[in-house]
Enzyme design. Structure first.
Site, PDB file in Angstrom:
ATOM      1  N   ASN A   9       3.244  -0.153   1.898  1.00 54.63           N
ATOM      2  CA  ASN A   9       3.026  -1.355   1.097  1.00 54.63           C
ATOM      3  C   ASN A   9       1.520  -1.624   1.131  1.00 54.63           C
ATOM      4  O   ASN A   9       1.001  -2.122   2.131  1.00 54.63           O
ATOM      5  CB  ASN A   9       3.805  -2.533   1.694  1.00 54.63           C
ATOM      6  CG  ASN A   9       3.498  -3.842   0.977  1.00 54.63           C
ATOM      7  OD1 ASN A   9       2.827  -3.861  -0.058  1.00 54.63           O
ATOM      8  ND2 ASN A   9       3.975  -4.948   1.539  1.00 54.63           N
ATOM      9  N   TRP A  10       0.865  -1.266   0.062  1.00 56.05           N
ATOM     10  CA  TRP A  10      -0.600  -1.403   0.042  1.00 56.05           C
ATOM     11  C   TRP A  10      -1.044  -2.852  -0.079  1.00 56.05           C
ATOM     12  O   TRP A  10      -2.232  -3.157   0.084  1.00 56.05           O
ATOM     13  CB  TRP A  10      -1.181  -0.613  -1.138  1.00 56.05           C
ATOM     14  CG  TRP A  10      -1.161   0.873  -0.956  1.00 56.05           C
ATOM     15  CD1 TRP A  10      -0.833   1.553   0.188  1.00 56.05           C
ATOM     16  CD2 TRP A  10      -1.491   1.868  -1.942  1.00 56.05           C
ATOM     17  NE1 TRP A  10      -0.949   2.908  -0.031  1.00 56.05           N
ATOM     18  CE2 TRP A  10      -1.342   3.120  -1.321  1.00 56.05           C
ATOM     19  CE3 TRP A  10      -1.892   1.812  -3.277  1.00 56.05           C
ATOM     20  CZ2 TRP A  10      -1.590   4.318  -2.005  1.00 56.05           C
ATOM     21  CZ3 TRP A  10      -2.132   2.990  -3.952  1.00 56.05           C
ATOM     22  CH2 TRP A  10      -1.988   4.245  -3.316  1.00 56.05           C
ATOM     23  N   LYS A  11      -0.121  -3.747  -0.397  1.00 57.62           N
ATOM     24  CA  LYS A  11      -0.469  -5.163  -0.616  1.00 57.62           C
ATOM     25  C   LYS A  11      -1.626  -5.234  -1.632  1.00 57.62           C
ATOM     26  O   LYS A  11      -1.678  -4.408  -2.535  1.00 57.62           O
ATOM     27  CB  LYS A  11      -0.788  -5.850   0.719  1.00 57.62           C
ATOM     28  CG  LYS A  11       0.348  -5.627   1.743  1.00 57.62           C
ATOM     29  CD  LYS A  11       0.257  -6.472   2.973  1.00 57.62           C
ATOM     30  CE  LYS A  11       1.441  -6.168   3.888  1.00 57.62           C
ATOM     31  NZ  LYS A  11       1.489  -6.988   5.068  1.00 57.62           N
ATOM     32  N   HIS A  95       9.179 -10.005   0.057  1.00 55.37           N
ATOM     33  CA  HIS A  95       8.262  -9.818   1.192  1.00 55.37           C
ATOM     34  C   HIS A  95       7.935 -11.193   1.773  1.00 55.37           C
ATOM     35  O   HIS A  95       7.826 -12.178   1.031  1.00 55.37           O
ATOM     36  CB  HIS A  95       6.985  -9.097   0.737  1.00 55.37           C
ATOM     37  CG  HIS A  95       6.168  -8.664   1.909  1.00 55.37           C
ATOM     38  ND1 HIS A  95       5.342  -9.530   2.585  1.00 55.37           N
ATOM     39  CD2 HIS A  95       6.095  -7.479   2.559  1.00 55.37           C
ATOM     40  CE1 HIS A  95       4.780  -8.878   3.600  1.00 55.37           C
ATOM     41  NE2 HIS A  95       5.219  -7.634   3.604  1.00 55.37           N
ATOM     42  N   GLU A  97       5.284 -12.431   2.695  1.00 52.84           N
ATOM     43  CA  GLU A  97       4.097 -13.056   2.091  1.00 52.84           C
ATOM     44  C   GLU A  97       4.456 -13.753   0.785  1.00 52.84           C
ATOM     45  O   GLU A  97       3.902 -14.790   0.449  1.00 52.84           O
ATOM     46  CB  GLU A  97       2.993 -11.991   1.899  1.00 52.84           C
ATOM     47  CG  GLU A  97       2.376 -11.624   3.238  1.00 52.84           C
ATOM     48  CD  GLU A  97       1.901 -10.191   3.365  1.00 52.84           C
ATOM     49  OE1 GLU A  97       1.666  -9.524   2.347  1.00 52.84           O
ATOM     50  OE2 GLU A  97       1.784  -9.731   4.520  1.00 52.84           O
ATOM     51  N   GLU A 167      11.350  -7.146   8.773  1.00 52.09           N
ATOM     52  CA  GLU A 167       9.938  -7.344   9.119  1.00 52.09           C
ATOM     53  C   GLU A 167       9.759  -8.693   9.812  1.00 52.09           C
ATOM     54  O   GLU A 167       9.635  -9.729   9.137  1.00 52.09           O
ATOM     55  CB  GLU A 167       9.070  -7.326   7.856  1.00 52.09           C
ATOM     56  CG  GLU A 167       9.152  -6.041   7.066  1.00 52.09           C
ATOM     57  CD  GLU A 167       7.914  -5.834   6.199  1.00 52.09           C
ATOM     58  OE1 GLU A 167       7.218  -4.847   6.432  1.00 52.09           O
ATOM     59  OE2 GLU A 167       7.629  -6.671   5.334  1.00 52.09           O
ATOM     60  N   GLY A 173       0.782  -7.471  10.431  1.00 52.17           N
ATOM     61  CA  GLY A 173      -0.680  -7.531  10.387  1.00 52.17           C
ATOM     62  C   GLY A 173      -1.302  -8.112  11.648  1.00 52.17           C
ATOM     63  O   GLY A 173      -2.477  -8.454  11.665  1.00 52.17           O
ATOM     64  N   SER A 212       3.236  -3.980  11.905  1.00 47.11           N
ATOM     65  CA  SER A 212       2.321  -3.260  12.795  1.00 47.11           C
ATOM     66  C   SER A 212       2.863  -1.905  13.256  1.00 47.11           C
ATOM     67  O   SER A 212       2.579  -1.471  14.370  1.00 47.11           O
ATOM     68  CB  SER A 212       1.929  -4.130  14.000  1.00 47.11           C
ATOM     69  OG  SER A 212       1.279  -5.314  13.555  1.00 47.11           O
ATOM     70  N   GLY A 233       2.224  -1.504   6.299  1.00 45.22           N
ATOM     71  CA  GLY A 233       1.112  -2.182   5.634  1.00 45.22           C
ATOM     72  C   GLY A 233      -0.200  -1.493   5.960  1.00 45.22           C
ATOM     73  O   GLY A 233      -0.548  -0.461   5.376  1.00 45.22           O
ATOM     74  N   GLY A 234      -0.937  -2.043   6.915  1.00 47.50           N
ATOM     75  CA  GLY A 234      -2.285  -1.561   7.240  1.00 47.50           C
ATOM     76  C   GLY A 234      -2.384  -0.054   7.430  1.00 47.50           C
ATOM     77  O   GLY A 234      -3.299   0.591   6.907  1.00 47.50           O
TER      78      GLY A 234
END
Ligand code: 13P
Length: 250
Positions: A9-11, A95, A97, A167, A173, A212, A233-234
């Protein structure tokens, strides 16, 4: 046996040039990924580039959100058909977010899940508790409520047409990963919740862990019985790290 699925997930990250380098790196290393399914959920504006670069590779792609509407006066929104126009296979819905920053409710997320599925996209349904909810011992209730919204709208069998991503919000993150045992406990509870409604669906549906997950902790998380992949993510923004996670999945 459920086939593991690792999705990036590149966000809201990347540029045309960084994405090109990242995808070149991922494609170059995919030969070492034996059995896991791999997908990238990109910012919608880059789907044309992503589809051009990934066509013919073993990596699938998709969006990070979609509108419940098919078309019309909905400024800034992206429809399921638009995602499909760029050969998307997946779309993330709900998500945390989107739930916390953009006010998406369980009901709206359930509607997005249904719209995506009916259009022929595979929705990745994100669920998970906040730190406060974990500390008050209501993790399983929160996850159950979030899944139940989809079951009430679309029926339990619809879950098998998508993927669930557990999640925990406190792990996203933050570098604070749930321990494999802690994640497994919640994954098993989610599967049990579904099994009470339909045992075959519970057995079939893939439940990813997200929060993470990285090259160093992926193998231990993915070794757990009810963890069928990861939503990353990251660590999905660096080819080497993302590939290490994909390889750890098999
Ligand atoms: P991080 O891997 O950066 O914690 O993000 C997880 C996530 O939110 C994936 O959807």
């Amino acid at each position: 046996m459920r086939k593991p699925i690792i999705a990036g997930n590149w966000k809201m990250n990347g540029s045309r040039s960084s994405i090109k380098d990242l995808l070149d790196g991922i494609k170059a290393g995919m030969g070492d990924v034996k059995s896991a399914e791999v997908a990238i959920c990109a910012p919608a504006i880059y789907l044309a580039d992503v589809s051009a670069q990934l066509t013919g590779s073993k990596v699938a792609w998709g969006g990070q959100n979609l509108s419940t509407e098919a078309s019309g006066a909905f400024t800034g929104e992206i429809s399921a058909d638009m995602l499909l126009d760029f050969k998307s296979e997946y779309v993330i819905v709900g998500h945390s977010e989107r739930r916390t920053l953009y006010g998406e409710t369980d009901e709206l997320v359930a509607e997005k899940f249904e719209v995506a599925r009916k259009a022929g996209l595979k929705p990745i349904l994100c669920i998970g508790e906040s730190l406060e909810e974990r500390e008050s011992g209501v993790t399983n209730e929160v996850c159950g409520r979030q899944i139940n919204a989809v079951i009430e709208r679309s029926g339990v069998k619809a879950l098998a047409e998508g993927v669930i991503a557990y999640e925990p919000i406190w792990a996203i993150g933050t570098g604070k990963t749930a321990t494999p045992e802690m994640a497994q406990e919640t994954h098993a509870a989610i599967r049990q919740f579904i099994a009470e409604k339909d045992a075959a669906v519970a057995e079939k549906v893939r439940i990813q862990y997200g929060g993470s997950m990285n090259a160093a902790n992926a193998a231990d998380l993915l070794a757990m019985e009810d963890i069928d992949g990861g939503l990353i993510g990251g660590a999905s923004l660096k080819a080497e790290d993302f590939l290490a996670i994909c390889k750890a999945a098999g």
